[in-house]
Design a protein around this motif. Sequence first.
Motif, mmCIF file in Angstrom:
data_model
loop_
_atom_site.group_PDB
_atom_site.id
_atom_site.type_symbol
_atom_site.label_atom_id
_atom_site.label_comp_id
_atom_site.label_asym_id
_atom_site.label_seq_id
_atom_site.Cartn_x
_atom_site.Cartn_y
_atom_site.Cartn_z
ATOM 1 N N ASP A 117 0.884 -1.008 -0.182
ATOM 2 C CA ASP A 117 -0.040 0.000 0.036
ATOM 3 C C ASP A 117 0.888 1.115 0.057
ATOM 4 O O ASP A 117 2.120 1.104 0.405
ATOM 5 N N ASP A 165 -0.389 5.084 0.923
ATOM 6 C CA ASP A 165 -0.534 6.014 1.787
ATOM 7 C C ASP A 165 -0.468 5.531 3.090
ATOM 8 O O ASP A 165 -1.454 4.469 3.539
ATOM 9 N N GLY A 166 0.395 5.705 4.083
ATOM 10 C CA GLY A 166 0.346 5.391 5.659
ATOM 11 C C GLY A 166 1.220 4.225 5.574
ATOM 12 O O GLY A 166 1.483 3.826 6.813
ATOM 13 N N THR A 167 1.575 3.558 4.475
ATOM 14 C CA THR A 167 2.420 2.258 4.477
ATOM 15 C C THR A 167 3.986 2.695 3.862
ATOM 16 O O THR A 167 4.627 2.921 4.856
ATOM 17 N N GLU A 219 0.220 -3.454 4.549
ATOM 18 C CA GLU A 219 -0.633 -2.338 4.921
ATOM 19 C C GLU A 219 -0.524 -1.516 6.035
ATOM 20 O O GLU A 219 -0.007 -2.046 6.862
ATOM 21 N N ASP A 220 -1.243 -0.509 6.232
ATOM 22 C CA ASP A 220 -1.408 0.298 7.489
ATOM 23 C C ASP A 220 -2.944 0.141 8.089
ATOM 24 O O ASP A 220 -2.973 0.852 9.458
ATOM 25 N N SER A 221 -3.960 0.009 7.380
ATOM 26 C CA SER A 221 -5.354 0.401 7.827
ATOM 27 C C SER A 221 -6.313 -0.857 7.950
ATOM 28 O O SER A 221 -6.143 -1.913 7.128
HETATM 29 MG MG MG Z 1 -2.974 3.079 3.557
#
Ligand code: MG
Length: 230
Positions: free
Chosen positions: A10, A12-14, A176-178
Motif C-alpha cells: 500500500d 498512503d500510511g504504509t 498495509e497500515d489500515s
Molecule cells: Mg494506507
Amino acid sequence: MTRLTAVVFDVDGTLVDSERDGHRVAFNAAFAEAGLPDRWDVTTYGRLLAVTGGARRLASWFESTGRTPSEARRLAEQLHARKTQIMRELIEDGRVQARPGVHRLIDELEAAAIPMHVATTGTRAWVEPLLDRVFGPRFQTVVTGTEVPELKPSPAAYLEVLHRTGCPADRTVAVEDSGNGVKAAVGAGLRCVAAYNPYTRDDDLSGATLVVGGLDDPALVTWFRRHTSS
Ligand code: MG
Ligand code: XBP
C-alpha cells in the motif's frame, strides 16, 4: 508458508507518511484557493480517513456539511482535481517521505530477488511521481485508484495486481497500515502484514498475519527474513 513470490505494498500510511502533512495540507490549500470556509484539522482528518479515496472523502464531507448531493459531487470533482496538483507540488518539494524502515525493507526484498508491486486507492497523477522520487524504479506493477475505481476495502486493486502479475495469492503478502487496507488484501486471498500509524492504531487489523507499530519493528524484519530465505 513457503517462500514468498511477491510483496504488494500500500502507499498512503504504509510506504510513506502522506496523510497528515501531505493529503490533508493539499485538501486545505484547495479549499482556501476556492474561497471555501472548510478546513480539516488533524483530528477531523483522521475521522474522515474512514472514507477511502480523496474525491469520495470530499463528497461525503460536503454532504455532511449541508450541501445537496449534486453540489457535493460537483465541488468534490473540482476540488479533487486541484488537490491532486497541489499534492504533486508537495511531493516535488520533498514534503512526503518514506516511513522509517521502508528503505531497508525494500532493499532486503530486492536483494532476495522478491518482486515488489503496489496496490493503492490513491490517484495515479501523484502516485507515480511520488514512487519515482522517493523510491526509484523498485515496483514492477503499480495499480492505483485511477484504473480501479472500486476502492479499498474492496479487494479489486489487489485482485488486479494478481491478475497482471500472475502471482499466486497464497504466496503473496500485502503490507498495509489500515483496517480498510487489511480487509482489501485479505479479501483478495493475500496474507497481510499490518504496520499501523498514529491514524490507524485503533483500526480493526485482526485480519492481518502480523501487526506491528512500524516497518522498522524487529518482528516485521524477522518475519520477512524468515519468509524470503531460500
Ligand atoms: Mg494506507
Ligand atoms: C488512501 C486513500 C487515498 C488518499 C488520498 O487509502 O484513501 O484516497 O487518502 O488520495 P489506502 P487521493 O492507503 O488504503 O490506499 O486523493 O488521490 O484519492
